[in-house]
Design a protein around this motif. Structure first.
Motif, PDB file in Angstrom:
ATOM      1  N   PHE A  26       0.862  -1.185   0.000  1.00  0.00           N
ATOM      2  CA  PHE A  26       0.000   0.000   0.000  1.00  0.00           C
ATOM      3  C   PHE A  26       0.901   1.238   0.000  1.00  0.00           C
ATOM      4  CE2 PHE A  26      -2.479   3.259   2.278  1.00  0.00           C
ATOM      5  CZ  PHE A  26      -3.639   3.254   1.529  1.00  0.00           C
ATOM      6  N   ALA A  27       1.992   1.096   0.747  1.00  0.00           N
ATOM      7  CA  ALA A  27       3.067   2.104   0.766  1.00  0.00           C
ATOM      8  C   ALA A  27       4.318   1.287   1.080  1.00  0.00           C
ATOM      9  CB  ALA A  27       2.807   3.139   1.862  1.00  0.00           C
ATOM     10  N   GLN A  28       5.490   1.928   1.037  1.00  0.00           N
ATOM     11  CA  GLN A  28       6.697   1.113   1.179  1.00  0.00           C
ATOM     12  C   GLN A  28       6.748   0.330   2.497  1.00  0.00           C
ATOM     13  OE1 GLN A  28      10.415   2.719  -0.081  1.00  0.00           O
ATOM     14  NE2 GLN A  28      11.588   1.206   1.019  1.00  0.00           N
ATOM     15  N   ASN A  29       6.220   0.919   3.556  1.00  0.00           N
ATOM     16  CA  ASN A  29       6.293   0.210   4.845  1.00  0.00           C
ATOM     17  C   ASN A  29       4.915  -0.304   5.289  1.00  0.00           C
ATOM     18  OD1 ASN A  29       5.227   2.742   5.272  1.00  0.00           O
ATOM     19  ND2 ASN A  29       6.061   2.910   7.340  1.00  0.00           N
ATOM     20  N   LYS A  30       3.931  -0.280   4.373  1.00  0.00           N
ATOM     21  CA  LYS A  30       2.571  -0.713   4.728  1.00  0.00           C
ATOM     22  C   LYS A  30       2.120  -1.789   3.746  1.00  0.00           C
ATOM     23  CE  LYS A  30       1.399   3.686   6.799  1.00  0.00           C
ATOM     24  NZ  LYS A  30       0.424   4.744   6.989  1.00  0.00           N
ATOM     25  N   LEU A  31       2.028  -3.005   4.243  1.00  0.00           N
ATOM     26  CA  LEU A  31       1.703  -4.159   3.396  1.00  0.00           C
ATOM     27  C   LEU A  31       0.343  -4.692   3.827  1.00  0.00           C
ATOM     28  CD1 LEU A  31       5.235  -5.796   3.837  1.00  0.00           C
ATOM     29  CD2 LEU A  31       4.549  -3.956   2.285  1.00  0.00           C
ATOM     30  N   TYR A  32      -0.638  -4.527   2.973  1.00  0.00           N
ATOM     31  CA  TYR A  32      -2.020  -4.778   3.368  1.00  0.00           C
ATOM     32  C   TYR A  32      -2.713  -5.786   2.443  1.00  0.00           C
ATOM     33  CZ  TYR A  32      -1.785  -0.229   5.898  1.00  0.00           C
ATOM     34  OH  TYR A  32      -1.469   0.812   6.725  1.00  0.00           O
ATOM     35  N   ARG A  33      -3.871  -6.250   2.923  1.00  0.00           N
ATOM     36  CA  ARG A  33      -4.845  -6.902   2.045  1.00  0.00           C
ATOM     37  C   ARG A  33      -6.239  -6.625   2.603  1.00  0.00           C
ATOM     38  NH1 ARG A  33      -4.822 -13.065   4.414  1.00  0.00           N
ATOM     39  NH2 ARG A  33      -6.721 -13.455   3.261  1.00  0.00           N
ATOM     40  N   VAL A  34      -7.224  -6.748   1.745  1.00  0.00           N
ATOM     41  CA  VAL A  34      -8.614  -6.550   2.168  1.00  0.00           C
ATOM     42  C   VAL A  34      -9.179  -7.909   2.577  1.00  0.00           C
ATOM     43  CG1 VAL A  34     -10.936  -5.934   1.378  1.00  0.00           C
ATOM     44  CG2 VAL A  34      -8.961  -4.583   0.638  1.00  0.00           C
ATOM     45  N   VAL A  35      -9.789  -7.963   3.756  1.00  0.00           N
ATOM     46  CA  VAL A  35     -10.498  -9.186   4.166  1.00  0.00           C
ATOM     47  C   VAL A  35     -11.905  -8.775   4.584  1.00  0.00           C
ATOM     48  CG1 VAL A  35     -10.620 -11.067   5.824  1.00  0.00           C
ATOM     49  CG2 VAL A  35      -8.416 -10.385   4.929  1.00  0.00           C
ATOM     50  N   GLY A  36     -12.862  -9.009   3.675  1.00  0.00           N
ATOM     51  CA  GLY A  36     -14.245  -8.677   4.016  1.00  0.00           C
ATOM     52  C   GLY A  36     -14.424  -7.197   4.287  1.00  0.00           C
ATOM     53  N   CYS A  37     -14.714  -6.855   5.545  1.00  0.00           N
ATOM     54  CA  CYS A  37     -15.000  -5.453   5.891  1.00  0.00           C
ATOM     55  C   CYS A  37     -13.824  -4.771   6.585  1.00  0.00           C
ATOM     56  CB  CYS A  37     -16.241  -5.393   6.781  1.00  0.00           C
ATOM     57  SG  CYS A  37     -16.095  -6.386   8.271  1.00  0.00           S
ATOM     58  N   SER A  38     -12.629  -5.366   6.455  1.00  0.00           N
ATOM     59  CA  SER A  38     -11.445  -4.783   7.104  1.00  0.00           C
ATOM     60  C   SER A  38     -10.241  -4.846   6.173  1.00  0.00           C
ATOM     61  CB  SER A  38     -11.086  -5.556   8.382  1.00  0.00           C
ATOM     62  OG  SER A  38     -12.157  -5.578   9.287  1.00  0.00           O
ATOM     63  N   ILE A  39      -9.237  -4.062   6.543  1.00  0.00           N
ATOM     64  CA  ILE A  39      -7.925  -4.184   5.904  1.00  0.00           C
ATOM     65  C   ILE A  39      -7.003  -4.762   6.973  1.00  0.00           C
ATOM     66  CG2 ILE A  39      -5.931  -2.862   5.084  1.00  0.00           C
ATOM     67  CD1 ILE A  39      -7.945  -0.815   3.971  1.00  0.00           C
ATOM     68  N   ILE A  40      -6.263  -5.810   6.633  1.00  0.00           N
ATOM     69  CA  ILE A  40      -5.293  -6.333   7.603  1.00  0.00           C
ATOM     70  C   ILE A  40      -3.914  -6.343   6.949  1.00  0.00           C
ATOM     71  CG2 ILE A  40      -7.045  -7.793   8.718  1.00  0.00           C
ATOM     72  CD1 ILE A  40      -5.704 -10.246   7.481  1.00  0.00           C
ATOM     73  N   LYS A  64     -16.287   2.851   7.828  1.00  0.00           N
ATOM     74  CA  LYS A  64     -16.502   4.254   8.231  1.00  0.00           C
ATOM     75  C   LYS A  64     -16.903   5.103   7.025  1.00  0.00           C
ATOM     76  CE  LYS A  64     -13.876   4.171  12.438  1.00  0.00           C
ATOM     77  NZ  LYS A  64     -12.879   4.837  13.274  1.00  0.00           N
ATOM     78  N   GLY A  65     -17.285   6.365   7.305  1.00  0.00           N
ATOM     79  CA  GLY A  65     -17.862   7.250   6.290  1.00  0.00           C
ATOM     80  C   GLY A  65     -17.015   7.486   5.058  1.00  0.00           C
ATOM     81  N   ASP A  66     -15.681   7.459   5.214  1.00  0.00           N
ATOM     82  CA  ASP A  66     -14.813   7.565   4.042  1.00  0.00           C
ATOM     83  C   ASP A  66     -13.475   6.914   4.376  1.00  0.00           C
ATOM     84  OD1 ASP A  66     -13.028   9.455   5.344  1.00  0.00           O
ATOM     85  OD2 ASP A  66     -14.592  10.949   5.017  1.00  0.00           O
TER      86      ASP A  66
END
Length: 229
Positions: A26-40, A64-66
């Motif tokens: 997501f960014a150089q030090n932020k490694l994410y994935r979407v799981v359902g209604c959250s990002i982990i 949340k709203g945005d």
């Protein structure tokens, strides 16, 4: 910053991504994935004044709203500890000396990162383990945040029994909450709880909001899997 350390940081990120292929950058030090209604995911948090980093597991809401509000602060921020139970401080220059142990500890402490789809029960087990944390035990607002995560996750998968279960847990736990502390973050308890209850009958809107946040350009590029009942 010297070119060398820049290159090394890039390689460190690449090594994390190839070892935890479920995640995207997501960014150089932020490694994410979407799981359902959250990002982990995993954040490689640089320590002040030194060229060291510390891996954290993070979970952000998507309801949340945005998106800015969603990514404002993680619902779960969990420092991965080493085999002695201490925090990692991994020098970028000696990354490979610590990396295997860090991966092993990550896998042990947050196995849901490695699941294809994540069962609601596995997420709940992780959330419930956070209630034992000393900082959460003494902070009713932190507890409320975790209960919200459980509530919205159950609502997302459409499990009526779990939604009811979480509402019962909230009513039970709130008896021992410090309401002054709670109100600083969430306002009046009854209004907050009523708001959760109303979400149950407005589930469609709740799902639409999550979908809207997932359409964001940066989020839609992340790898994605489901939360399952």
């Amino acid at each position: 910053m010297s070119e060398d350390i820049k290159e090394i940081k890039k390689r460190v990120t690449e090594e994390w991504l190839s070892s935890v292929p479920q995640l995207s950058a997501f960014a150089q030090n932020k490694l994410y994935r979407v799981v359902g209604c959250s990002i982990i995911g995993v954040e490689l948090v640089k320590l002040p004044k030194v060229e060291d980093y510390r891996p954290h597991f993070v979970l952000y809401p998507l309801w949340k709203g945005d998106l800015k509000n969603c990514l404002d602060s993680p619902t779960i921020l969990l420092e991965i500890s080493n085999k002695k139970g201490l925090q990692f401080s991994i020098p970028y220059l000696k990354h490979s000396a610590y990396f295997n142990e860090a991966l092993e500890c990550l896998k042990k402490q947050v196995s849901i990162l490695y699941n294809e789809n994540v069962p609601l029960k596995s997420l709940f087990d992780l959330v419930d383990s956070r209630f034992n944390d000393i900082l959460v035990k003494s902070n009713s607002a932190q507890q409320a945040k975790l209960f919200e995560l459980k509530f919205y996750s159950a609502l997302y998968v459409g499990s009526q029994s779990q939604v009811q279960n979480v509402l019962n847990q909230i009513e039970q736990s709130s008896k021992s909450w410090n309401m002054n502390m709670f109100e600083m973050w969430y306002g009046k308890f009854d209004v907050w709880l009523q708001g959760l209850r109303e979400k149950v009958s407005n589930r469609e809107d709740f799902l639409k909001q999550i979908e809207a946040n997932k359409q964001d350009k940066k989020i839609s590029q992340l790898k994605s899997s489901e939360l399952t009942a």
